[in-house]
Design an enzyme around this catalytic site. Structure first.
Site, PDB file in Angstrom:
ATOM      1  N   LYS A  66      57.075  63.305  26.976  1.00  0.00           N
ATOM      2  CA  LYS A  66      57.587  61.963  27.288  1.00  0.00           C
ATOM      3  C   LYS A  66      58.568  61.421  26.249  1.00  0.00           C
ATOM      4  O   LYS A  66      59.512  60.714  26.600  1.00  0.00           O
ATOM      5  CB  LYS A  66      56.420  60.976  27.466  1.00  0.00           C
ATOM      6  CG  LYS A  66      55.648  61.203  28.752  1.00  0.00           C
ATOM      7  CD  LYS A  66      54.611  60.122  28.978  1.00  0.00           C
ATOM      8  CE  LYS A  66      53.786  60.447  30.201  1.00  0.00           C
ATOM      9  NZ  LYS A  66      52.859  59.379  30.563  1.00  0.00           N
ATOM     10  N   ASP A 103      54.946  53.749  33.550  1.00  0.00           N
ATOM     11  CA  ASP A 103      53.512  53.743  33.246  1.00  0.00           C
ATOM     12  C   ASP A 103      52.963  52.325  33.054  1.00  0.00           C
ATOM     13  O   ASP A 103      51.956  51.946  33.648  1.00  0.00           O
ATOM     14  CB  ASP A 103      53.216  54.550  31.975  1.00  0.00           C
ATOM     15  CG  ASP A 103      53.323  56.050  32.195  1.00  0.00           C
ATOM     16  OD1 ASP A 103      53.063  56.504  33.323  1.00  0.00           O
ATOM     17  OD2 ASP A 103      53.658  56.760  31.231  1.00  0.00           O
ATOM     18  N   GLY A 128      43.268  50.824  21.526  1.00  0.00           N
ATOM     19  CA  GLY A 128      44.066  52.041  21.391  1.00  0.00           C
ATOM     20  C   GLY A 128      45.473  51.684  20.978  1.00  0.00           C
ATOM     21  O   GLY A 128      45.953  50.576  21.254  1.00  0.00           O
TER      22      GLY A 128
HETATM   23  P1  ATR Z   1      48.120  58.467  24.663  1.00  0.00           P
HETATM   24  O1  ATR Z   1      49.567  58.814  24.874  1.00  0.00           O
HETATM   25  O2  ATR Z   1      47.223  58.891  25.791  1.00  0.00           O
HETATM   26  O3  ATR Z   1      47.915  57.032  24.305  1.00  0.00           O
HETATM   27  P2  ATR Z   1      47.858  59.242  21.904  1.00  0.00           P
HETATM   28  O4  ATR Z   1      49.209  58.709  21.624  1.00  0.00           O
HETATM   29  O5  ATR Z   1      47.474  60.557  21.314  1.00  0.00           O
HETATM   30  O6  ATR Z   1      47.618  59.411  23.463  1.00  0.00           O
HETATM   31  O7  ATR Z   1      46.763  58.121  21.484  1.00  0.00           O
HETATM   32  C1  ATR Z   1      45.401  58.350  21.585  1.00  0.00           C
HETATM   33  C2  ATR Z   1      44.633  57.059  21.309  1.00  0.00           C
HETATM   34  O8  ATR Z   1      43.233  57.328  21.479  1.00  0.00           O
HETATM   35  C3  ATR Z   1      44.794  56.532  19.891  1.00  0.00           C
HETATM   36  O9  ATR Z   1      44.664  55.129  19.903  1.00  0.00           O
HETATM   37  C4  ATR Z   1      43.594  57.188  19.184  1.00  0.00           C
HETATM   38  O10 ATR Z   1      43.160  56.533  18.025  1.00  0.00           O
HETATM   39  P3  ATR Z   1      43.790  56.927  16.565  1.00  0.00           P
HETATM   40  O11 ATR Z   1      45.119  56.250  16.505  1.00  0.00           O
HETATM   41  O12 ATR Z   1      42.817  56.394  15.605  1.00  0.00           O
HETATM   42  O13 ATR Z   1      43.896  58.431  16.562  1.00  0.00           O
HETATM   43  C5  ATR Z   1      42.554  57.045  20.244  1.00  0.00           C
HETATM   44  N1  ATR Z   1      41.437  57.976  20.069  1.00  0.00           N
HETATM   45  C6  ATR Z   1      41.435  59.302  20.331  1.00  0.00           C
HETATM   46  N2  ATR Z   1      40.216  59.836  20.057  1.00  0.00           N
HETATM   47  C7  ATR Z   1      39.441  58.804  19.606  1.00  0.00           C
HETATM   48  C8  ATR Z   1      38.080  58.695  19.184  1.00  0.00           C
HETATM   49  N3  ATR Z   1      37.264  59.751  19.164  1.00  0.00           N
HETATM   50  N4  ATR Z   1      37.618  57.462  18.823  1.00  0.00           N
HETATM   51  C9  ATR Z   1      38.431  56.373  18.876  1.00  0.00           C
HETATM   52  N5  ATR Z   1      39.717  56.420  19.254  1.00  0.00           N
HETATM   53  C10 ATR Z   1      40.224  57.610  19.622  1.00  0.00           C
END
Ligand code: ATR
Length: 275
Positions: A66, A103, A128
């Site tokens: 993306k 999106d 997030g």
């Molecule tokens: P997307 O494009 O789907 O938003 P991304 O950019 O990789 O994917 O973001 C993933 C989100 O999920 C982030 O907010 C991440 O938190 P961090 O910034 O702390 O990494 C969150 N996330 C992923 N696994 C997590 C977990 N086990 N607990 C809490 N937050 C999580």
């Protein structure tokens, strides 16, 4: 002549976009096909060139391309540029490639289809700070939602997103304590996506009844977070509507036609084991 459209990503086999768009093309009497194309990160530039040369009329872009695709496009809309992510490419009449992002607006349309504009004027908790949160955050701001509070496991990322959105932020533990003040809660992290590995980014047990609680995950249809929110009296929405509405905006940009979203949401929900 038959037109063709595609979705590119890695992995791509699981994508439900081909079935959805193929159904909409048929239903609207358009002579077009839509196919999944597996494109790895190292072949993106070549894939974009091939799509253009082989006469593709437009395509969706999914993980992990993306952001990376932006440099291969001729023009992108200001909103997608701000977000730094494109999920829809339209091939213009002169053959140039125009990028958009549907999106975030897909999420807002889904929210309003289910709850009208009852989320407006409510305090919003956005959980997030990844690409999905960013898209939704921008769409919420431009559609007049807020005030927004951003929270995330990694606090610095929540602070950065909050800065961009002119929103507030707080440690995620504080949001759990103060959760009753939010009228609209949106879960955008990947936590809960895996059936085997349950979990919640924060506990929604103490929400006030009738809080609108959304999770953008659609498989499983009800994450643990959404289940707990429902049990606490929340009005819940899963990610099927966002998926369908982002696709509908892409479809509209390619064809000028508005596809049926309600029936598609029902069909996909059934396919994923719901009723
Ligand atoms: P997307 O494009 O789907 O938003 P991304 O950019 O990789 O994917 O973001 C993933 C989100 O999920 C982030 O907010 C991440 O938190 P961090 O910034 O702390 O990494 C969150 N996330 C992923 N696994 C997590 C977990 N086990 N607990 C809490 N937050 C999580």
């Amino acid at each position: 002549m038959k037109k063709w459209f595609a979705v590119i990503g890695d992995p791509i086999a699981q994508s439900m976009s081909p079935d959805m768009h193929s159904h909409w093309f048929a239903k609207n009497g358009l002579d077009a096909v839509y196919i999944p194309v597996h494109v790895t990160a190292d072949r993106l530039e070549q894939a974009v060139r091939s799509l253009r040369e082989l006469g593709c009329s437009g395509w969706n872009v999914t993980v992990p391309h993306k952001s990376a695709i932006i440099e291969y496009l001729d023009d992108i809309d200001p909103y997608a540029r701000k977000m730094g992510a494109v999920n829809t490419v339209r091939v213009m009449e002169d053959g140039s490639l125009f990028g958009m992002n549907t999106d975030g607006i897909g999420f807002v349309r889904s929210l309003e289809e289910q709850f009208a504009e009852s989320g407006k004027g409510q305090e919003v908790l956005l959980i997030g700070a990844g690409g999905a949160a960013r898209g939704i955050g921008y769409a919420l701001v431009s559609e007049g939602y807020g005030p927004i509070t951003c929270v995330n496991r990694t606090y610095a990322k929540a602070e950065r997103l909050a800065g961009e959105l002119h929103a507030g932020t707080m440690p995620i533990e504080d949001a759990a304590e103060q959760i009753a003040k939010f009228g609209l809660i949106i879960q955008t992290t990947s936590v809960g996506m895996n059936f085997a590995e349950n979990g919640m980014p924060l506990d929604p047990a103490r929400i006030k009844p009738e809080t609108v609680v959304c999770d953008i995950i659609y498989n499983p249809l009800e994450t643990q977070f959404l289940e707990q929110a429902r049990k606490a009296g929340g009005l819940t929405m899963n990610g099927v509507g966002m998926f369908v509405h982002q696709g509908a905006r892409s479809f509209e940009s390619w064809t000028g036609m508005e596809p049926d979203t309600k029936q598609m949401i029902e069909t996909i929900t059934k396919k994923l084991g719901g009723i």
